[in-house]
Each structure stands twice: as structure tokens, then as C-alpha cells.
Design a protein around this motif. Structure first.
Motif, PDB file in Angstrom:
ATOM      1  N   VAL A  95     -28.354  -9.110  57.156  1.00 36.18           N
ATOM      2  CA  VAL A  95     -28.304  -7.654  57.161  1.00 36.18           C
ATOM      3  C   VAL A  95     -27.150  -7.193  56.267  1.00 36.18           C
ATOM      4  N   GLN A  96     -27.284  -6.027  55.703  1.00 43.59           N
ATOM      5  CA  GLN A  96     -26.207  -5.483  54.874  1.00 43.59           C
ATOM      6  C   GLN A  96     -25.109  -4.886  55.755  1.00 43.59           C
ATOM      7  N   TRP A 148     -21.702 -13.613  75.221  1.00 47.41           N
ATOM      8  CA  TRP A 148     -21.954 -13.987  73.833  1.00 47.41           C
ATOM      9  C   TRP A 148     -20.642 -14.455  73.222  1.00 47.41           C
ATOM     10  N   PHE A 149     -20.722 -15.568  72.517  1.00 49.70           N
ATOM     11  CA  PHE A 149     -19.627 -16.081  71.710  1.00 49.70           C
ATOM     12  C   PHE A 149     -20.130 -16.198  70.278  1.00 49.70           C
ATOM     13  N   ARG A 150     -19.230 -16.410  69.348  1.00 45.30           N
ATOM     14  CA  ARG A 150     -19.637 -16.624  67.965  1.00 45.30           C
ATOM     15  C   ARG A 150     -18.688 -17.592  67.283  1.00 45.30           C
ATOM     16  N   GLN A 151     -19.223 -18.262  66.266  1.00 47.61           N
ATOM     17  CA  GLN A 151     -18.416 -19.205  65.500  1.00 47.61           C
ATOM     18  C   GLN A 151     -18.693 -19.016  64.027  1.00 47.61           C
ATOM     19  N   ALA A 152     -17.674 -18.586  63.309  1.00 48.09           N
ATOM     20  CA  ALA A 152     -17.765 -18.405  61.866  1.00 48.09           C
ATOM     21  C   ALA A 152     -17.447 -19.730  61.177  1.00 48.09           C
ATOM     22  N   PRO A 153     -17.903 -19.904  59.931  1.00 51.68           N
ATOM     23  CA  PRO A 153     -17.629 -21.146  59.214  1.00 51.68           C
ATOM     24  C   PRO A 153     -16.144 -21.451  59.126  1.00 51.68           C
ATOM     25  N   PRO A 172     -18.975  -7.805  57.160  1.00 52.57           N
ATOM     26  CA  PRO A 172     -19.076  -9.196  56.684  1.00 52.57           C
ATOM     27  C   PRO A 172     -18.341 -10.178  57.598  1.00 52.57           C
ATOM     28  N   GLU A 173     -17.262  -9.748  58.198  1.00 53.81           N
ATOM     29  CA  GLU A 173     -16.511 -10.638  59.093  1.00 53.81           C
ATOM     30  C   GLU A 173     -17.228 -10.909  60.414  1.00 53.81           C
ATOM     31  N   ASP A 174     -18.347 -10.245  60.660  1.00 56.18           N
ATOM     32  CA  ASP A 174     -19.163 -10.550  61.836  1.00 56.18           C
ATOM     33  C   ASP A 174     -20.098 -11.728  61.574  1.00 56.18           C
ATOM     34  N   THR A 175     -20.144 -12.200  60.338  1.00 51.73           N
ATOM     35  CA  THR A 175     -20.988 -13.339  59.997  1.00 51.73           C
ATOM     36  C   THR A 175     -20.577 -14.564  60.802  1.00 51.73           C
ATOM     37  N   ALA A 176     -21.549 -15.145  61.519  1.00 53.32           N
ATOM     38  CA  ALA A 176     -21.257 -16.283  62.388  1.00 53.32           C
ATOM     39  C   ALA A 176     -22.554 -16.748  63.038  1.00 53.32           C
ATOM     40  N   VAL A 177     -22.479 -17.890  63.684  1.00 56.73           N
ATOM     41  CA  VAL A 177     -23.536 -18.311  64.603  1.00 56.73           C
ATOM     42  C   VAL A 177     -23.186 -17.734  65.971  1.00 56.73           C
ATOM     43  N   TYR A 178     -24.113 -17.029  66.557  1.00 58.13           N
ATOM     44  CA  TYR A 178     -23.884 -16.378  67.847  1.00 58.13           C
ATOM     45  C   TYR A 178     -24.541 -17.200  68.955  1.00 58.13           C
ATOM     46  N   TYR A 179     -23.767 -17.463  69.995  1.00 59.53           N
ATOM     47  CA  TYR A 179     -24.219 -18.274  71.112  1.00 59.53           C
ATOM     48  C   TYR A 179     -24.249 -17.454  72.397  1.00 59.53           C
ATOM     49  N   CYS A 180     -25.279 -17.669  73.176  1.00 54.30           N
ATOM     50  CA  CYS A 180     -25.387 -17.097  74.504  1.00 54.30           C
ATOM     51  C   CYS A 180     -24.891 -18.137  75.506  1.00 54.30           C
ATOM     52  N   ALA A 181     -24.235 -17.654  76.573  1.00 55.75           N
ATOM     53  CA  ALA A 181     -23.711 -18.574  77.575  1.00 55.75           C
ATOM     54  C   ALA A 181     -23.818 -17.967  78.961  1.00 55.75           C
ATOM     55  N   GLN A 213     -28.578 -22.653  71.780  1.00 58.41           N
ATOM     56  CA  GLN A 213     -28.404 -23.387  70.523  1.00 58.41           C
ATOM     57  C   GLN A 213     -27.781 -22.530  69.428  1.00 58.41           C
ATOM     58  N   GLY A 214     -27.812 -21.236  69.601  1.00 60.71           N
ATOM     59  CA  GLY A 214     -27.195 -20.349  68.625  1.00 60.71           C
ATOM     60  C   GLY A 214     -28.202 -19.730  67.669  1.00 60.71           C
ATOM     61  N   THR A 215     -27.846 -18.574  67.148  1.00 66.22           N
ATOM     62  CA  THR A 215     -28.651 -17.889  66.143  1.00 66.22           C
ATOM     63  C   THR A 215     -27.719 -17.363  65.059  1.00 66.22           C
ATOM     64  N   GLN A 216     -28.116 -17.548  63.805  1.00 69.43           N
ATOM     65  CA  GLN A 216     -27.252 -17.187  62.672  1.00 69.43           C
ATOM     66  C   GLN A 216     -27.346 -15.701  62.364  1.00 69.43           C
ATOM     67  N   VAL A 217     -26.188 -15.092  62.217  1.00 67.91           N
ATOM     68  CA  VAL A 217     -26.087 -13.702  61.767  1.00 67.91           C
ATOM     69  C   VAL A 217     -25.268 -13.697  60.478  1.00 67.91           C
ATOM     70  N   THR A 218     -25.849 -13.139  59.421  1.00 69.20           N
ATOM     71  CA  THR A 218     -25.167 -13.064  58.132  1.00 69.20           C
ATOM     72  C   THR A 218     -25.121 -11.615  57.686  1.00 69.20           C
ATOM     73  N   VAL A 219     -23.921 -11.125  57.415  1.00 73.08           N
ATOM     74  CA  VAL A 219     -23.734  -9.745  56.983  1.00 73.08           C
ATOM     75  C   VAL A 219     -23.236  -9.759  55.548  1.00 73.08           C
TER      76      VAL A 219
END
Length: 127
Positions: free
Chosen positions: A12-13, A36-41, A88-97, A119-125
Motif C-alpha cells: 500500500v502507498q 498484534w506484533f510486528r517485525q521489520a527487517p 513506510p516505517e510500518d513495513t513489517a511482518v505482522y503477527y497475531c498472538a 505465521q505472519g502476514t507481510q505489510v509493505t508501505v
């Protein structure tokens, strides 16, 4: 045992919106806490938001407060993360827990509190 499956990620833009879903199956509890957690590269996984299964109590990381909203739909055993004004800094793999009980804000942000993960879902901004 609880199984969690995330969906809704994508590209997403900046300034756009996405809604993530987390479907739970197996044994769930009315007192459970969903998060929800997230992990950026190149970074450690970080807390984003949490909600009590009753939908009344929520808590957010400062970085997403006012932009993200967590909710639950108990009949469908599904937790959502509505993400608006994405950066853009929200870009990460988002995990549910799933966790066991509600607690202090520090307690809710700790990964060790949560015993089931998706397992996570990728979000790219994009900028």
C-alpha cells in the motif's frame, strides 16, 4: 491448542489503509487476550496492539496510537487490526498472538505472555 491464521497484508502507498484479520480455531477462552506484533527487517519483533476478548479493554504502542484500531468479532473468533495513515516505517511482518489474561501495560507488551502465534502476514508501505 489454538491455531491462528493472519490475512489481509499487502502493498500500500503511504497514507493508505489496510485491515488485517486473525482467525482463531481450536480451543479459545472468554478471558483470552489477543494481540498484534510486528517485525521489520533487521529489527526485533515489537508490540503493536492488544485487546481483551470481551472487546472492552485495549492497549496500543505509542507509534500506532490514533492510527491503528484493534477489534474482535467473537462469533467468528476473529481479531482485526485496522491500519490507517500508514507510513513506510510500518513495513513489517505482522503477527497475531493469543495470551492468557489481561494485565499491566508492560505485561501486555511482552512476547512471553502470549502462548499461541500465527505465521505472519507481510505489510509493505511504499513512500
Amino acid at each position: 491448542q489454538v491455531q491462528l491464521v493472519e490475512s489481509g497484508g499487502g502493498l500500500v502507498q503511504a497514507g493508505g489503509s489496510l485491515r488485517l484479520s486473525c482467525a482463531a480455531s481450536g480451543r479459545t477462552f472468554s478471558s483470552a487476550v489477543m494481540a498484534w506484533f510486528r517485525q521489520a527487517p533487521g529489527k526485533e519483533r515489537e508490540f503493536v496492539a492488544t485487546i481483551h476478548w470481551n472487546g472492552v479493554f485495549t492497549y496500543y504502542a505509542d507509534s500506532v496510537k490514533g492510527r491503528f484500531a484493534i477489534s474482535t468479532e467473537n462469533a467468528k473468533k476473529t481479531t482485526y487490526l485496522q491500519m490507517n495513515s500508514l507510513k513506510p516505517e510500518d513495513t513489517a511482518v505482522y503477527y497475531c498472538a493469543k495470551g492468557g489474561t489481561w494485565g499491566t501495560s508492560w505485561y501486555l507488551t511482552q512476547e512471553a505472555h502470549y502462548d499461541s502465534w500465527g505465521q505472519g502476514t507481510q505489510v509493505t508501505v511504499s513512500s
